[in-house]
Design an enzyme around this catalytic site. Structure first.
Site, short mmCIF file in Angstrom:
data_model
loop_
_atom_site.label_atom_id
_atom_site.label_comp_id
_atom_site.label_asym_id
_atom_site.label_seq_id
_atom_site.Cartn_x
_atom_site.Cartn_y
_atom_site.Cartn_z
N CYS A 2 0.87 -1.17 0.00
CA CYS A 2 0.00 0.00 0.00
C CYS A 2 0.91 1.23 0.00
O CYS A 2 2.12 1.11 0.05
CB CYS A 2 -0.86 0.00 1.24
SG CYS A 2 -1.62 -1.59 1.59
N ARG A 27 1.32 1.55 -6.10
CA ARG A 27 1.66 0.56 -5.08
C ARG A 27 0.44 -0.14 -4.52
O ARG A 27 0.55 -1.08 -3.74
CB ARG A 27 2.40 1.24 -3.93
CG ARG A 27 3.67 1.90 -4.40
CD ARG A 27 4.51 2.26 -3.22
NE ARG A 27 4.96 1.06 -2.55
CZ ARG A 27 6.21 0.80 -2.26
NH1 ARG A 27 7.14 1.63 -2.65
NH2 ARG A 27 6.55 -0.29 -1.63
N TRP A 79 -3.84 -1.81 -0.82
CA TRP A 79 -3.89 -3.09 -1.55
C TRP A 79 -4.32 -4.09 -0.49
O TRP A 79 -3.56 -4.41 0.41
CB TRP A 79 -2.52 -3.43 -2.12
CG TRP A 79 -2.52 -4.62 -3.02
CD1 TRP A 79 -2.67 -4.63 -4.38
CD2 TRP A 79 -2.32 -5.99 -2.63
NE1 TRP A 79 -2.60 -5.91 -4.85
CE2 TRP A 79 -2.40 -6.77 -3.80
CE3 TRP A 79 -2.12 -6.64 -1.42
CZ2 TRP A 79 -2.26 -8.15 -3.79
CZ3 TRP A 79 -1.99 -8.02 -1.41
CH2 TRP A 79 -2.06 -8.76 -2.59
N ASN A 105 0.94 -0.12 6.59
CA ASN A 105 1.30 -1.08 5.54
C ASN A 105 1.88 -2.31 6.22
O ASN A 105 2.63 -2.16 7.18
CB ASN A 105 2.40 -0.52 4.63
CG ASN A 105 1.90 0.59 3.72
OD1 ASN A 105 0.72 0.86 3.67
ND2 ASN A 105 2.83 1.21 3.02
N GLY A 106 1.60 -3.48 5.69
CA GLY A 106 2.16 -4.69 6.28
C GLY A 106 1.05 -5.59 6.81
O GLY A 106 -0.13 -5.40 6.48
N GLU A 486 9.03 -14.50 -19.67
CA GLU A 486 8.76 -13.08 -19.43
C GLU A 486 7.67 -12.55 -20.38
O GLU A 486 6.80 -11.77 -19.97
CB GLU A 486 10.06 -12.27 -19.58
CG GLU A 486 9.92 -10.76 -19.62
CD GLU A 486 9.28 -10.14 -18.36
OE1 GLU A 486 9.10 -10.85 -17.36
OE2 GLU A 486 8.94 -8.96 -18.43
N LYS A 490 4.27 -10.84 -19.04
CA LYS A 490 3.89 -9.47 -19.40
C LYS A 490 2.50 -9.44 -20.00
O LYS A 490 1.68 -8.60 -19.66
CB LYS A 490 4.93 -8.91 -20.39
CG LYS A 490 5.06 -7.44 -20.38
CD LYS A 490 6.13 -6.93 -19.41
CE LYS A 490 5.98 -7.45 -18.01
NZ LYS A 490 7.14 -7.29 -17.19
N GLU A 493 -0.25 -10.24 -17.25
CA GLU A 493 -0.49 -9.28 -16.16
C GLU A 493 -1.17 -8.01 -16.63
O GLU A 493 -1.93 -7.41 -15.87
CB GLU A 493 0.78 -8.98 -15.35
CG GLU A 493 1.80 -8.10 -16.01
CD GLU A 493 2.99 -7.77 -15.11
OE1 GLU A 493 2.81 -7.58 -13.90
OE2 GLU A 493 4.10 -7.70 -15.64
N HIS A 509 5.78 -32.35 -24.56
CA HIS A 509 5.63 -33.14 -23.33
C HIS A 509 4.33 -32.82 -22.60
O HIS A 509 4.22 -33.09 -21.41
CB HIS A 509 6.83 -32.91 -22.41
CG HIS A 509 8.12 -33.40 -23.01
ND1 HIS A 509 8.45 -34.74 -23.03
CD2 HIS A 509 9.10 -32.74 -23.65
CE1 HIS A 509 9.62 -34.88 -23.65
NE2 HIS A 509 10.03 -33.68 -24.04
N LYS A 608 2.91 -2.59 -7.44
CA LYS A 608 4.27 -2.50 -7.97
C LYS A 608 5.28 -3.23 -7.09
O LYS A 608 6.20 -3.85 -7.58
CB LYS A 608 4.65 -1.02 -8.08
CG LYS A 608 6.01 -0.76 -8.67
CD LYS A 608 6.06 -1.13 -10.13
CE LYS A 608 7.41 -0.93 -10.76
NZ LYS A 608 7.52 -1.68 -12.03
O1 M6R Z 1 10.75 -5.14 -7.32
P1 M6R Z 1 11.05 -6.55 -7.74
O2 M6R Z 1 11.90 -6.62 -8.94
O3 M6R Z 1 11.61 -7.38 -6.62
O4 M6R Z 1 9.65 -7.16 -8.10
C1 M6R Z 1 9.49 -8.50 -8.43
C2 M6R Z 1 8.15 -8.76 -9.06
O5 M6R Z 1 7.12 -8.45 -8.17
C3 M6R Z 1 7.95 -7.95 -10.34
O6 M6R Z 1 8.97 -8.17 -11.25
C4 M6R Z 1 6.59 -8.33 -10.99
O7 M6R Z 1 6.63 -9.64 -11.43
C5 M6R Z 1 6.24 -7.36 -12.12
N1 M6R Z 1 4.86 -6.99 -12.03
C6 M6R Z 1 6.43 -7.93 -13.47
O8 M6R Z 1 6.12 -7.04 -14.48
#
Ligand code: M6R
Length: 613
Positions: A2, A27, A79, A105-106, A486, A490, A493, A509, A608
């Site tokens: 958050c 965030r 969040w 937060n937490g 990746e 992408k 998400e 497989h 994020k």
């Molecule tokens: O800040 P970080 O690189 O540790 O974050 C890791 C993942 O949470 C981050 O890469 C996430 O998978 C992204 N949303 C991907 O686009």
């Protein structure tokens, strides 16, 4: 995950907090709220709503008409962890009498036990959150000293927190504290801005103090005092943050993600600036703080990371093994922290995290350090917890990444990993000649990245054609395997298309059972080792009516017979191919998500920075 903003000073706290919350919206963005002290009534005015900051602003217009300047307040964008993302569960949370207001937060892990005890003592709860217990505990512990009350309440808490607290009984101060969830303090003139993330602070000052776990801050407009959990005053150095405000604006782009995709040539140039040594055929990364002797002793590398950073780590494995001859293992950070991992004396642990705050990666770092390992980090956010705790690390210098999807971060992570592999390689068996070749290619990387971006219109046309499919597969081999993972991450998400990445050899497989005319396959078939075999896989898919998009090296026309559509990538060596392919995948995902009307910078359920487990 958050966002928190607190303000005390001579300006309008409401304005500062709302603008800060906008900066932190990436965030967490399912509900928001703020509490402000009203000098006319002496009360705390609290406004909360489900939804984004825009909705909070509309509520504020109705509920807090202008006229009164409120000099102190706290705000939050949420969040959800405990309790649905609705108005009652939004922060701030008030104590029973309404005298104290907190944002958190937490996760408070023992909140059920605390709640039962508070209920038995006559406190009542309005929300389903774990955080509300903290407001009541502070009230219960209050004996006239706010800092002491917060300290006493926190002593009863198990779990993680970054908090800000205000009270109408002390309308000149904010108390903030940290345990596992970041809190930064902007050092300004006649005002103090506190936030969970520096992007809410940089418009006020470039001097920031980061709280450490256990710190408790008491802030007024013109003073800050930090106490350790043992109540001892501590001096913490301010860090100079060299972001400029333009970096956290969209700069004419529709979305931060598109802006950040386009920033990659300059971000890569910044990541390599002053770090490439052509004559010696190596690189220098001063942040590693390792002598050549120490580097030459490393005989195993263990990389920990999550999400996109984990895929960068997988590419790092290929780089370290190919160019430095050092056996390298990649572990998902949560897996590492709970597995009692083996760390030998000459193992170097490397943590990769854009934010430098990811809970599992941070815990993995701490576990590795506890076991006596050398721990290096690759982070983007200056002053982030992982960067500070490892002490030895390399910053990406990619500038702030605001879009939830990692874009420029991954290309810079791979760039830094290439330079690290070069450094390790040159202290092991890599020749000067080979080193120079790599340096030469790295210096051309910004141009290569720009050439991929020049394909934007062609990639957009492919996106138009495939945006309505609900499933997609990405396949690749060698360096292209993590790039396939990746690509799928992408796409899923930001567009919510169900996408999976596979090693091309794995298709037969099992996954091939799902291929049909409704599941496009994106094949990473560049002119690098493994291409012919991947082309055979593309043929196998086409034989099942699967629409095939090939991401291929430009000029190699024979690929046309294996696919329906082509995205062209400039000729490049194998070790740089993932960056080029990933940029193309980012554009493809972006335009597909745009056509599907998705919330690109703030995809549903995501945040994020994942600061809780
Ligand atoms: O800040 P970080 O690189 O540790 O974050 C890791 C993942 O949470 C981050 O890469 C996430 O998978 C992204 N949303 C991907 O686009």
């Amino acid at each position: 995950m958050c966002g928190i903003v607190g303000y005390v000073g001579n300006n309008n706290a409401q304005k500062v907090i709302v603008s800060g919350l906008h900066r932190l919206e990436y965030r967490g963005y399912d509900s928001a709220g703020l509490s402000l002290w009203n000098p006319d009534t002496g009360e705390l005015d609290t406004v909360k709503t489900s939804g984004k900051i825009g909705e909070l602003e509309s509520c504020l217009e109705h509920e807090l008409p202008p006229g009164t300047t409120r000099p102190i307040g706290i705000g939050h964008t949420r969040w959800a962890t405990h309790g649905a993302p609705n108005q009652v569960n939004a922060h701030p949370h008030l104590s029973q009498t309404g005298d104290f207001s907190i944002v958190h937060n937490g996760i408070i892990e023992n909140y059920s036990a605390l709640k039962s005890r508070l209920l038995a003592n006559g406190f009542s709860f309005t929300s389903d959150t774990d955080s509300e217990v903290l407001a009541h505990l502070i009230e219960q512990c209050y004996d006239g000293d706010l800092t002491r009350a917060v300290t006493a309440a926190l002593e009863q808490i198990e779990g993680t927190y970054g908090i800000c607290v205000i009270s109408k009984l002390h309308p000149d101060k904010i108390i903030a504290a940290r345990q596992g969830s970041p809190i930064a303090v902007g050092i300004c003139h006649n005002e103090t801005v506190i936030a969970s993330d520096i992007s809410a602070i940089v418009q006020h000052t470039d001097r920031v103090v980061f709280l450490n776990d256990g710190d408790i801050l008491t802030a007024t407009a013109d003073d800050t005092e930090i106490l350790s959990h043992k109540n001892v005053p501590i001096a913490r150095e301010a860090t100079l943050i060299d972001w400029d405000i333009g970096q956290i604006e969209k700069g004419g782009f529709d979305h931060f993600m598109l802006k950040e995709i386009h920033e990659q040539p300059s971000a890569i140039a910044n990541a390599t600036r002053g770090r490439l040594l052509l004559k010696e055929g190596t690189a220098k990364l001063d942040g590693m703080k390792m002598t050549s002797r120490e580097i030459s002793r490393v005989d195993r590398i263990l990389i920990v990371a999550c999400g996109t950073s984990l895929y960068a780590a997988m590419i790092g494995k290929y780089l370290f093994e190919d160019y430095a001859d050092i056996p390298t293992e990649v572990q998902q950070a949560a897996e590492f922290r709970y597995r009692n991992p083996i760390i030998e004396p000459n193992t170097c642990v490397l943590a990769i995290s854009q934010s430098g705050e990811t809970a599992d990666t941070l815990a993995a770092v701490r576990e590795a350090m506890r076991k006596g390992a050398e721990v290096l980090s690759i982070c983007n956010v200056v002053g982030s917890t992982i960067a500070r705790e490892t002490g030895r690390g390399v910053y990406l210098h990619a500038g702030p990444e605001i879009g939830v999807a990692s874009t420029k971060a991954i290309s810079c992570q791979i760039t830094i990993l290439t330079m690290m592999a070069l450094i390790f390689g040159r202290t092991h068996r890599l020749s000067m000649q080979k080193g120079r070749e790599i340096v030469d290619y790295l210096s051309q990387l910004p141009k290569l990245a720009q050439k991929v971006l020049d394909q934007e219109t062609a990639i957009q046309a492919v996106a138009d054609k495939y945006a309505s499919y609900e499933n997609a597969f990405f396949i690749g081999r060698g360096y292209m395997y993590p790039a396939a993972l990746e690509g799928a991450l992408k796409l899923k998400e930001i567009s919510y298309i169900h996408a999976e990445g596979y090693h091309a050899a794995e298709l037969k497989h099992g996954p091939i059972a799902l291929l049909n005319g409704d599941v496009p396959l994106i094949g990473l078939a560049l002119n690098i080792p493994g291409r012919n075999k991947t082309c055979s896989n593309l043929q196998e898919a086409r034989a099942r009516n699967t629409p095939v998009i090939a991401i291929a090296t430009e000029g190699h026309r024979d690929i046309e017979k294996h696919c329906d559509d082509i995205i062209q990538i400039p000729e490049c060596p194998e070790f740089l191919a993932p960056i080029c392919v990933i940029i193309a995948e980012q554009l493809l995902s972006y335009y597909i998500a745009k056509l599907r009307g998705c919330e690109i910078d703030q995809p549903r359920n995501l945040a994020k920075s994942v600061t809780v487990e």
